[in-house]
Design an enzyme around this catalytic site. Structure first.
Site, mmCIF file in Angstrom:
data_model
loop_
_atom_site.group_PDB
_atom_site.id
_atom_site.type_symbol
_atom_site.label_atom_id
_atom_site.label_comp_id
_atom_site.label_asym_id
_atom_site.label_seq_id
_atom_site.Cartn_x
_atom_site.Cartn_y
_atom_site.Cartn_z
ATOM 1 N N HIS A 1 0.847 -1.199 0.000
ATOM 2 C CA HIS A 1 0.000 0.000 0.000
ATOM 3 C C HIS A 1 0.891 1.261 0.000
ATOM 4 O O HIS A 1 0.636 2.208 -0.732
ATOM 5 C CB HIS A 1 -0.863 0.056 1.262
ATOM 6 C CG HIS A 1 -1.937 -0.979 1.359
ATOM 7 N ND1 HIS A 1 -2.128 -1.746 2.471
ATOM 8 C CD2 HIS A 1 -2.903 -1.365 0.480
ATOM 9 C CE1 HIS A 1 -3.166 -2.552 2.294
ATOM 10 N NE2 HIS A 1 -3.653 -2.346 1.092
ATOM 11 N N LYS B 1 -17.690 -6.384 7.245
ATOM 12 C CA LYS B 1 -16.415 -7.092 7.143
ATOM 13 C C LYS B 1 -15.713 -7.059 8.494
ATOM 14 O O LYS B 1 -15.526 -5.982 9.076
ATOM 15 C CB LYS B 1 -15.548 -6.393 6.079
ATOM 16 C CG LYS B 1 -14.591 -7.307 5.345
ATOM 17 C CD LYS B 1 -14.086 -6.612 4.090
ATOM 18 C CE LYS B 1 -12.669 -6.988 3.747
ATOM 19 N NZ LYS B 1 -12.160 -6.239 2.591
ATOM 20 N N ARG C 1 -2.421 -6.266 -8.285
ATOM 21 C CA ARG C 1 -1.307 -7.189 -8.034
ATOM 22 C C ARG C 1 -1.289 -8.325 -9.033
ATOM 23 O O ARG C 1 -0.249 -8.761 -9.491
ATOM 24 C CB ARG C 1 -1.404 -7.778 -6.617
ATOM 25 C CG ARG C 1 -1.066 -6.797 -5.535
ATOM 26 C CD ARG C 1 -1.585 -7.240 -4.199
ATOM 27 N NE ARG C 1 -3.040 -7.204 -4.179
ATOM 28 C CZ ARG C 1 -3.789 -7.376 -3.110
ATOM 29 N NH1 ARG C 1 -3.212 -7.647 -1.955
ATOM 30 N NH2 ARG C 1 -5.098 -7.313 -3.167
ATOM 31 N N SER D 1 -2.890 -7.599 3.174
ATOM 32 C CA SER D 1 -3.103 -7.447 4.613
ATOM 33 C C SER D 1 -3.480 -8.797 5.218
ATOM 34 O O SER D 1 -3.029 -9.164 6.303
ATOM 35 C CB SER D 1 -4.229 -6.437 4.883
ATOM 36 O OG SER D 1 -3.935 -5.200 4.312
HETATM 37 P P1 ADP Z 1 -9.932 -3.540 -0.297
HETATM 38 O O1 ADP Z 1 -10.609 -4.270 0.818
HETATM 39 O O2 ADP Z 1 -10.646 -2.319 -0.773
HETATM 40 O O3 ADP Z 1 -9.416 -4.389 -1.425
HETATM 41 P P2 ADP Z 1 -7.190 -3.320 0.536
HETATM 42 O O4 ADP Z 1 -6.653 -2.558 1.692
HETATM 43 O O5 ADP Z 1 -6.994 -4.784 0.539
HETATM 44 O O6 ADP Z 1 -8.681 -2.884 0.450
HETATM 45 O O7 ADP Z 1 -6.586 -2.745 -0.810
HETATM 46 C C1 ADP Z 1 -6.773 -1.424 -1.228
HETATM 47 C C2 ADP Z 1 -6.196 -1.264 -2.623
HETATM 48 O O8 ADP Z 1 -4.790 -1.455 -2.585
HETATM 49 C C3 ADP Z 1 -6.723 -2.254 -3.673
HETATM 50 O O9 ADP Z 1 -6.789 -1.601 -4.937
HETATM 51 C C4 ADP Z 1 -5.670 -3.328 -3.705
HETATM 52 O O10 ADP Z 1 -5.641 -3.977 -4.959
HETATM 53 C C5 ADP Z 1 -4.423 -2.476 -3.473
HETATM 54 N N1 ADP Z 1 -3.351 -3.261 -2.870
HETATM 55 C C6 ADP Z 1 -3.421 -4.098 -1.823
HETATM 56 N N2 ADP Z 1 -2.226 -4.651 -1.553
HETATM 57 C C7 ADP Z 1 -1.358 -4.132 -2.487
HETATM 58 C C8 ADP Z 1 0.036 -4.338 -2.771
HETATM 59 N N3 ADP Z 1 0.760 -5.210 -2.082
HETATM 60 N N4 ADP Z 1 0.582 -3.636 -3.783
HETATM 61 C C9 ADP Z 1 -0.181 -2.781 -4.510
HETATM 62 N N5 ADP Z 1 -1.490 -2.570 -4.312
HETATM 63 C C10 ADP Z 1 -2.080 -3.232 -3.312
#
Ligand code: ADP
Length: 167
Positions: free
Chosen positions: A23, A47, A96, A134
């Site tokens: 992130h 969630k 990803r 996460s």
């Molecule tokens: P959500 O529940 O909305 O998917 P996340 O926190 O999992 O929330 O992810 C938010 C955004 O960040 C999404 O677009 C996800 O694809 C992106 N994301 C999550 N992990 C990574 C990573 N390791 N590298 C790049 N983008 C990521």
């Protein structure tokens, strides 16, 4: 009089439960493309989350300090309503793998239908973080594995504390 160049105000929405280095990599790169980048935690009561919205906002606020044009917020309800309320014109999301693409495509189309003026912009995950989520980080920590480098140090600390004394 010369036309004012339009300002790019982007929202990067997500669960961030917790924020990972993936992130953060996206935030750093996104901050170079936008005039203002707002990282927004989605409060999703359906969630189950490990960290409360307040805790997630607190951790994010700490880790985005090096980026002067990045701020942190939170929202519930429709993302496009939040985007409008913040005067933003772009949504930033990360991809990803193909599995992300299919989900993200659906959401981006729906958001464009709901709010035609708002574009979703995607950045490919950094090579070093394309396997980081996460969810996986939480699983590894709960099993006693090492996640250093995969999350900011303060998040690693919080995760370890939580695993040592679960609430
Ligand atoms: P959500 O529940 O909305 O998917 P996340 O926190 O999992 O929330 O992810 C938010 C955004 O960040 C999404 O677009 C996800 O694809 C992106 N994301 C999550 N992990 C990574 C990573 N390791 N590298 C790049 N983008 C990521």
């Amino acid at each position: 009089m010369a036309a004012q160049p339009s300002r790019i105000v982007a929202i990067y929405p997500g669960s961030f439960d917790p924020i990972t280095s993936g992130h953060l990599d996206l935030i750093e790169r996104g901050s170079k493309l936008a005039d203002r980048l707002i990282v927004a935690v989605l409060e999703n009561r359906r969630k189950q989350s490990l960290f409360s919205v307040e805790e997630r906002v607190e951790m994010l606020t700490e880790v985005v300090k090096p980026f002067p044009n990045v701020e942190v917020g939170w929202f519930h309800g429709l993302l496009v309503d939040y985007v409008k309320s913040r005067g933003a014109n772009f949504i930033l999301r990360g991809i990803r793998a193909i599995s992300d693409y299919e989900y993200e495509l659906q959401i981006a189309h729906m958001n464009r239908r709901l709010s035609p003026g708002v574009e979703t912009v995607f950045l490919m995950a950094g090579e070093a973080y394309s396997f980081v989520s996460s969810q996986l980080v939480k699983e590894v920590v709960s099993l006693g594995g090492d996640v250093s480098g995969l999350v900011p140090p303060l998040v690693e600390e919080r995760l370890k504390r939580l695993m040592a004394a679960p609430r």
